[in-house]
Design a protein around this motif. Structure first.
Motif, PDB file in Angstrom:
ATOM      1  N   ARG A 173     -57.429   4.409 -51.724  1.00 20.81           N
ATOM      2  CA  ARG A 173     -56.402   3.978 -50.765  1.00 20.81           C
ATOM      3  C   ARG A 173     -55.766   2.672 -51.232  1.00 20.81           C
ATOM      4  N   LYS A 174     -54.578   2.397 -50.675  1.00 17.27           N
ATOM      5  CA  LYS A 174     -53.847   1.194 -51.113  1.00 17.27           C
ATOM      6  C   LYS A 174     -54.153   0.012 -50.211  1.00 17.27           C
ATOM      7  N   TRP A 175     -54.109  -1.189 -50.799  1.00 20.10           N
ATOM      8  CA  TRP A 175     -54.234  -2.407 -50.014  1.00 20.10           C
ATOM      9  C   TRP A 175     -52.952  -3.204 -50.163  1.00 20.10           C
ATOM     10  N   MET A 181     -50.435 -12.295 -55.901  1.00 20.65           N
ATOM     11  CA  MET A 181     -49.849 -10.998 -55.584  1.00 20.65           C
ATOM     12  C   MET A 181     -50.556  -9.906 -56.373  1.00 20.65           C
ATOM     13  N   GLN A 182     -50.846  -8.796 -55.708  1.00 19.59           N
ATOM     14  CA  GLN A 182     -51.407  -7.640 -56.404  1.00 19.59           C
ATOM     15  C   GLN A 182     -50.379  -6.508 -56.342  1.00 19.59           C
ATOM     16  N   THR A 183     -50.126  -5.901 -57.486  1.00 20.38           N
ATOM     17  CA  THR A 183     -49.138  -4.814 -57.480  1.00 20.38           C
ATOM     18  C   THR A 183     -49.803  -3.473 -57.149  1.00 20.38           C
ATOM     19  N   SER A 184     -51.114  -3.348 -57.400  1.00 17.32           N
ATOM     20  CA  SER A 184     -51.837  -2.111 -57.041  1.00 17.32           C
ATOM     21  C   SER A 184     -53.159  -2.465 -56.389  1.00 17.32           C
ATOM     22  N   GLY A 185     -53.102  -3.269 -55.344  1.00 24.07           N
ATOM     23  CA  GLY A 185     -54.323  -3.625 -54.618  1.00 24.07           C
ATOM     24  C   GLY A 185     -54.987  -2.348 -54.112  1.00 24.07           C
ATOM     25  N   ARG A 186     -56.300  -2.280 -54.257  1.00 23.42           N
ATOM     26  CA  ARG A 186     -57.008  -1.037 -53.934  1.00 23.42           C
ATOM     27  C   ARG A 186     -57.911  -1.191 -52.722  1.00 23.42           C
ATOM     28  N   TRP A 216     -56.312 -12.758 -51.858  1.00 30.58           N
ATOM     29  CA  TRP A 216     -56.669 -11.520 -52.559  1.00 30.58           C
ATOM     30  C   TRP A 216     -57.626 -11.949 -53.671  1.00 30.58           C
ATOM     31  N   CYS A 217     -58.886 -11.653 -53.489  1.00 31.95           N
ATOM     32  CA  CYS A 217     -59.904 -12.321 -54.308  1.00 31.95           C
ATOM     33  C   CYS A 217     -61.079 -11.391 -54.613  1.00 31.95           C
ATOM     34  N   SER A 218     -61.634 -11.520 -55.812  1.00 32.39           N
ATOM     35  CA  SER A 218     -62.839 -10.764 -56.167  1.00 32.39           C
ATOM     36  C   SER A 218     -63.867 -11.721 -56.738  1.00 32.39           C
ATOM     37  N   LYS A 242     -57.806  -5.299 -34.419  1.00 34.72           N
ATOM     38  CA  LYS A 242     -56.918  -5.038 -35.562  1.00 34.72           C
ATOM     39  C   LYS A 242     -57.510  -5.609 -36.846  1.00 34.72           C
ATOM     40  N   LYS A 243     -57.166  -4.941 -37.949  1.00 33.65           N
ATOM     41  CA  LYS A 243     -57.819  -5.284 -39.221  1.00 33.65           C
ATOM     42  C   LYS A 243     -57.197  -6.542 -39.838  1.00 33.65           C
ATOM     43  N   ILE A 244     -58.070  -7.510 -40.083  1.00 31.14           N
ATOM     44  CA  ILE A 244     -57.615  -8.772 -40.676  1.00 31.14           C
ATOM     45  C   ILE A 244     -58.103  -8.871 -42.123  1.00 31.14           C
ATOM     46  N   CYS A 245     -59.129  -8.065 -42.433  1.00 25.22           N
ATOM     47  CA  CYS A 245     -59.741  -8.149 -43.767  1.00 25.22           C
ATOM     48  C   CYS A 245     -60.398  -6.827 -44.136  1.00 25.22           C
ATOM     49  N   GLY A 246     -60.275  -6.466 -45.409  1.00 18.68           N
ATOM     50  CA  GLY A 246     -60.982  -5.304 -45.943  1.00 18.68           C
ATOM     51  C   GLY A 246     -61.807  -5.736 -47.148  1.00 18.68           C
ATOM     52  N   ILE A 247     -62.903  -5.033 -47.366  1.00 17.13           N
ATOM     53  CA  ILE A 247     -63.823  -5.408 -48.451  1.00 17.13           C
ATOM     54  C   ILE A 247     -64.028  -4.204 -49.363  1.00 17.13           C
ATOM     55  N   LEU A 248     -63.950  -4.442 -50.652  1.00 19.84           N
ATOM     56  CA  LEU A 248     -64.174  -3.368 -51.623  1.00 19.84           C
ATOM     57  C   LEU A 248     -65.214  -3.828 -52.639  1.00 19.84           C
ATOM     58  N   VAL A 267     -67.305  -8.057 -55.698  1.00 20.06           N
ATOM     59  CA  VAL A 267     -67.068  -8.030 -54.257  1.00 20.06           C
ATOM     60  C   VAL A 267     -65.641  -8.509 -54.029  1.00 20.06           C
ATOM     61  N   GLY A 268     -64.763  -7.570 -53.700  1.00 17.60           N
ATOM     62  CA  GLY A 268     -63.347  -7.923 -53.497  1.00 17.60           C
ATOM     63  C   GLY A 268     -63.028  -7.973 -52.017  1.00 17.60           C
ATOM     64  N   PHE A 269     -62.225  -8.947 -51.636  1.00 16.86           N
ATOM     65  CA  PHE A 269     -61.806  -8.980 -50.236  1.00 16.86           C
ATOM     66  C   PHE A 269     -60.338  -9.382 -50.129  1.00 16.86           C
ATOM     67  N   PRO A 283     -67.759   0.725 -41.934  1.00 18.28           N
ATOM     68  CA  PRO A 283     -68.718   0.041 -42.784  1.00 18.28           C
ATOM     69  C   PRO A 283     -68.264  -1.340 -43.260  1.00 18.28           C
ATOM     70  N   ASN A 284     -66.944  -1.588 -43.360  1.00 21.91           N
ATOM     71  CA  ASN A 284     -66.576  -2.825 -44.057  1.00 21.91           C
ATOM     72  C   ASN A 284     -65.250  -3.431 -43.609  1.00 21.91           C
ATOM     73  N   ASP A 285     -64.871  -3.213 -42.368  1.00 22.79           N
ATOM     74  CA  ASP A 285     -63.629  -3.836 -41.905  1.00 22.79           C
ATOM     75  C   ASP A 285     -63.959  -5.044 -41.038  1.00 22.79           C
ATOM     76  N   ILE A 286     -63.104  -6.063 -41.129  1.00 19.25           N
ATOM     77  CA  ILE A 286     -63.229  -7.180 -40.185  1.00 19.25           C
ATOM     78  C   ILE A 286     -62.016  -7.102 -39.264  1.00 19.25           C
ATOM     79  N   GLU A 316     -52.413  -6.392 -61.202  1.00 23.53           N
ATOM     80  CA  GLU A 316     -52.574  -5.095 -60.521  1.00 23.53           C
ATOM     81  C   GLU A 316     -53.549  -5.222 -59.350  1.00 23.53           C
ATOM     82  N   SER A 317     -54.779  -5.630 -59.721  1.00 24.85           N
ATOM     83  CA  SER A 317     -55.845  -5.698 -58.722  1.00 24.85           C
ATOM     84  C   SER A 317     -56.901  -6.674 -59.229  1.00 24.85           C
ATOM     85  N   THR A 318     -57.307  -7.603 -58.375  1.00 27.79           N
ATOM     86  CA  THR A 318     -58.308  -8.584 -58.816  1.00 27.79           C
ATOM     87  C   THR A 318     -59.657  -7.897 -59.070  1.00 27.79           C
ATOM     88  N   ASN A 319     -59.949  -6.802 -58.328  1.00 27.51           N
ATOM     89  CA  ASN A 319     -61.193  -6.077 -58.617  1.00 27.51           C
ATOM     90  C   ASN A 319     -61.158  -5.489 -60.030  1.00 27.51           C
TER      91      ASN A 319
HETATM   92  C1  BT5 Z   1     -60.409  -1.754 -47.688  1.00 28.17           C
HETATM   93  O1  BT5 Z   1     -60.314  -0.429 -48.015  1.00 28.17           O
HETATM   94  O2  BT5 Z   1     -60.243  -2.214 -46.589  1.00 28.17           O
HETATM   95  C2  BT5 Z   1     -60.720  -2.658 -48.869  1.00 28.17           C
HETATM   96  C3  BT5 Z   1     -59.582  -3.557 -49.240  1.00 28.17           C
HETATM   97  C4  BT5 Z   1     -59.950  -4.525 -50.324  1.00 28.17           C
HETATM   98  C5  BT5 Z   1     -58.770  -5.296 -50.828  1.00 28.17           C
HETATM   99  C6  BT5 Z   1     -59.178  -6.357 -51.808  1.00 28.17           C
HETATM  100  S1  BT5 Z   1     -57.866  -7.427 -52.202  1.00 28.17           S
HETATM  101  C7  BT5 Z   1     -58.766  -8.106 -53.506  1.00 28.17           C
HETATM  102  C8  BT5 Z   1     -59.498  -6.972 -54.179  1.00 28.17           C
HETATM  103  N1  BT5 Z   1     -58.688  -6.330 -55.182  1.00 28.17           N
HETATM  104  C9  BT5 Z   1     -58.375  -5.065 -54.863  1.00 28.17           C
HETATM  105  O3  BT5 Z   1     -57.674  -4.293 -55.540  1.00 28.17           O
HETATM  106  N2  BT5 Z   1     -58.948  -4.760 -53.686  1.00 28.17           N
HETATM  107  C10 BT5 Z   1     -59.719  -5.865 -53.153  1.00 28.17           C
HETATM  108  P1  BT5 Z   1     -60.240   0.735 -46.953  1.00 28.17           P
HETATM  109  O4  BT5 Z   1     -61.380   0.617 -45.983  1.00 28.17           O
HETATM  110  O5  BT5 Z   1     -60.138   1.964 -47.772  1.00 28.17           O
HETATM  111  O6  BT5 Z   1     -58.922   0.461 -46.141  1.00 28.17           O
HETATM  112  C11 BT5 Z   1     -57.658   0.724 -46.692  1.00 28.17           C
HETATM  113  C12 BT5 Z   1     -56.713   0.923 -45.520  1.00 28.17           C
HETATM  114  O7  BT5 Z   1     -56.483  -0.318 -44.854  1.00 28.17           O
HETATM  115  C13 BT5 Z   1     -55.334   1.427 -45.925  1.00 28.17           C
HETATM  116  O8  BT5 Z   1     -55.328   2.819 -46.034  1.00 28.17           O
HETATM  117  C14 BT5 Z   1     -54.464   0.915 -44.781  1.00 28.17           C
HETATM  118  O9  BT5 Z   1     -54.544   1.780 -43.672  1.00 28.17           O
HETATM  119  C15 BT5 Z   1     -55.139  -0.379 -44.388  1.00 28.17           C
HETATM  120  N3  BT5 Z   1     -54.502  -1.559 -45.017  1.00 28.17           N
HETATM  121  C16 BT5 Z   1     -53.892  -1.672 -46.232  1.00 28.17           C
HETATM  122  N4  BT5 Z   1     -53.490  -2.922 -46.447  1.00 28.17           N
HETATM  123  C17 BT5 Z   1     -53.815  -3.641 -45.359  1.00 28.17           C
HETATM  124  C18 BT5 Z   1     -53.663  -4.993 -44.975  1.00 28.17           C
HETATM  125  N5  BT5 Z   1     -53.107  -5.917 -45.759  1.00 28.17           N
HETATM  126  N6  BT5 Z   1     -54.148  -5.354 -43.760  1.00 28.17           N
HETATM  127  C19 BT5 Z   1     -54.743  -4.493 -42.932  1.00 28.17           C
HETATM  128  N7  BT5 Z   1     -54.905  -3.189 -43.239  1.00 28.17           N
HETATM  129  C20 BT5 Z   1     -54.463  -2.769 -44.430  1.00 28.17           C
END
Ligand code: BT5
Length: 323
Positions: free
Chosen positions: A125-127, A115-120, A136-138, A185-191, A206-208, A177-180, A92-95
């Motif tokens: 919000r969805k990832w 693969m994550q089926t419900s990456g967060r 996809w790593c925590s 354009k977004k290449i990485c998100g951090i949760l 720390v998930g990215f 606060p946490n986008d790269i 579902e999600s590594t976090n």
């Molecule tokens: C984030 O949230 O950017 C944090 C993403 C963290 C994902 C990792 S993967 C490993 C670990 N396990 C998890 O379940 N999560 C972490 P936020 O700032 O809320 O941004 C989410 C928004 O980014 C979405 O609403 C989309 O607009 C956009 N987005 C979704 N997937 C994307 C992707 N692959 N690349 C770029 N943007 C994306």
């Protein structure tokens, strides 16, 4: 989890780059020659190729190009991060996995999925985490610091990720606060998620998510305007294992810097890499009116100082920023 004997065999054969006899391996690792032979067979099943001859022993010929724990640990040079790897072909999600198993694993364990089926993302919000395209790593951390320091961890992670992307030749910038971002354009998100008591952190996850191999059409249509990947910005293909190992080294270095010296130096690098400060920005907040002003500074707790049109200074702890 990876098998430590197999790991040791791979490390030894990678370092020696020549044949090592079964007898020598058995002696060095304190196991029988039959056990060495069995582990070599297991490694062959995973895609490693060995030259083996009865008088010379084994030599590593090639390693699989897949992102598997054995390959990560063979190349990893860290002391804490990634010493244990929990790997999922699909989850579902590594976090969520890291949180569920936080008490079973030591600090530094990484939870990794193809693969994550419900990456967060944040706030439910969805990832988008397509199989085989990204990292996809925590990372599980158990820092001995106050929960008030927890807001510094997304910044610390952003600095580590931005610097490893830069080492791979990308102009990575950090957007509060946490986008790269790369070229906007977004290449990485951090949760970052935490379990804490009033005065101590039990654990931090720390998930990215890092987009590595995507071309534009690999993203769902709603992300095509805003997302990018490493390979979309580089001439050559990226080996995900090499990049993850670089990133874990950088993250460990920054984490140890935080433990030894505190946050100040990391914050300075954050300022250097950021693309938010100095901009006229709109900050959207959950259930509250948006704010408009100049993004003036970042405080050591990770909050943003905004100068509103009337000159008033306001500190914002979380939100979405547009400019
Ligand atoms: C984030 O949230 O950017 C944090 C993403 C963290 C994902 C990792 S993967 C490993 C670990 N396990 C998890 O379940 N999560 C972490 P936020 O700032 O809320 O941004 C989410 C928004 O980014 C979405 O609403 C989309 O607009 C956009 N987005 C979704 N997937 C994307 C992707 N692959 N690349 C770029 N943007 C994306």
């Amino acid at each position: 989890m990876t098998n430590s004997i197999r790991q040791a065999i791979l490390k030894l054969l990678s370092e020696k780059k020549t044949h090592v006899s079964g007898e020598e391996l058995a002696k060095l690792l304190n196991v029988s020659r039959t056990s060495i032979w069995k582990h070599i067979q297991k490694l062959r099943e995973k895609g490693y190729q060995f030259d083996s001859s009865s008088n010379l022993g084994y030599r590593l010929l090639s390693a699989p190009k897949k992102m598997i724990p054995e390959e990560i640990q063979r190349k990893l040079i860290t002391k804490i991060l990634g010493q244990e790897i929990v790997f999922f072909a699909e989850t579902e999600s590594t976090n969520s996995e890291a949180k569920r198993h936080a008490s079973d694993y030591p600090e530094g364990t990484i939870f990794l999925a193809e693969m994550q089926t419900s990456g967060r993302g944040r706030l439910g919000r969805k990832w988008d985490a397509k199989p085989g395209f990204g990292i996809w790593c925590s990372v599980l951390l158990k820092p001995k610091c106050s929960p008030t320091n927890a807001t510094q961890f997304p910044l610390l992670t952003a600095v580590a990720i931005a610097e490893s992307l830069r080492k791979f030749g990308l102009e990575a910038m950090i957007k509060w606060p946490n986008d790269i971002l790369v070229h906007g354009k977004k290449i990485c998100g951090i949760l970052t998620e935490m379990d804490a008591e009033l005065d101590r952190i039990n654990y931090l996850v720390v998930g990215f998510g890092i987009n590595v191999k995507h071309q534009l059409s690999d993203f769902p249509s709603e992300l095509r305007q805003i997302a990018t990947s490493m390979e979309m910005n580089l001439e050559q293909p990226v080996n995900r294992v090499d990049f993850l190992c670089e990133l874990l080294s950088s993250l460990e270095k920054r984490y140890l810097q935080f433990v030894d010296e505190g946050f100040q130096g990391i914050l300075e690098t954050w300022r250097q890499y950021n693309c938010t400060l100095g901009k006229e920005a709109k900050v959207s907040r959950l259930n509250r009116p948006a704010l408009y002003g100049e993004a003036l500074d970042i405080k050591s707790d990770g909050s943003l100082v905004l100068k509103l049109a009337d000159g008033q200074m306001l500190t914002v702890f979380s939100g979405e920023i547009e400019y």
